[in-house]
Design an enzyme around this catalytic site. Sequence first.
Site, PDB file in Angstrom:
ATOM      1  N   PRO A   2      37.103  37.521  34.939  1.00 30.92           N
ATOM      2  CA  PRO A   2      38.525  37.918  35.243  1.00 30.92           C
ATOM      3  C   PRO A   2      39.391  36.873  34.488  1.00 30.92           C
ATOM      4  CG  PRO A   2      37.457  37.310  37.153  1.00 30.92           C
ATOM      5  CD  PRO A   2      36.291  37.101  36.125  1.00 30.92           C
ATOM      6  N   GLU A   3      40.431  37.255  34.038  1.00 32.49           N
ATOM      7  CA  GLU A   3      41.476  36.495  33.502  1.00 32.49           C
ATOM      8  C   GLU A   3      42.567  36.375  34.520  1.00 32.49           C
ATOM      9  OE1 GLU A   3      42.369  35.682  29.592  1.00 32.49           O
ATOM     10  OE2 GLU A   3      40.719  37.010  28.698  1.00 32.49           O
TER      11      GLU A   3
END
Length: 286
Positions: A2-3
């Site tokens: 995830p960013e």
Amino acid sequence: MPELPEVEVVRRGLERWVAHRTVADAEVLHPRAVRRHLAGPDDFAHRLGGHRVGTPSRRGKYLWLPLEDTDQAVLAHLGMSGQLLVQPHETPTEKHLRIRVRFADALGTELRFVDQRTFGGLSLHETTPDGLPDVIAHIARDPLDPLFDDEAFHLALRRRRTTIKRALLDQSLISGVGNIYADEALWRARLHYERPTASLTRPRTTELLGHVRDVMNAALAVGGTSFDSLYVNVNGESGYFDRSLDAYGREGLPCRRCATPMRRRPWMNRSSYFCPKCQRAPRVTQ
Ligand SMILES: [Zn+2]
């Protein structure tokens, strides 16, 4: 992985569903999920019990739950496949449920950490005077943080003998920018990923930071992006934003600005996507 926008979506979900609730008990179903808590699973569970959760916080891709009236916080490592789910008690246990946190109230929901690949986990840490878990005190502010200092970032870029994409992914300079959003922002700014940072003027740095923020805010607006189908937000919904991407994953497709086929190059065990016409490679000096 995830960013920042995905992590922020999870943080907002936790703020809505978990903040200000008092932990009744925590149950560790797989010791690997608390391996960063060196005192072990029983100690982890014991220390959470009875504490009220403060406002969930984030810096870059790091997310934590402060425990009110203590100088401790629970840091979440989402790893490759970690999910924080808020589920009704009666929802059947997920196959890869690792940690369950029950609350001392009648809201009927519990917090579950689910992680298929067990690279992620939860750990308890002392917090610094400004409220950060001590293990991430060295992580720079992220570009969505109101206290991010654009001028200091520019000066740091000028001082470093590095290239722009490396700098964007350097968590001690700016946090939360991953491979996807770096490629997107560089395409928007018409900057090649190997451009030396020492060559950036102040207006170019300002423009680039503006694009970084725009890309992240656009992703946030649609609930985060991810190429990992295991990514789900705090309520179990997938967030996808890939149709809106201009650079990442578009090898061979026409540049949305000039129609030149986009290219992909191996870069630090990952890939860089760019338009060879809009984002000219820097000339080799020396
Ligand atoms: Zn182009």
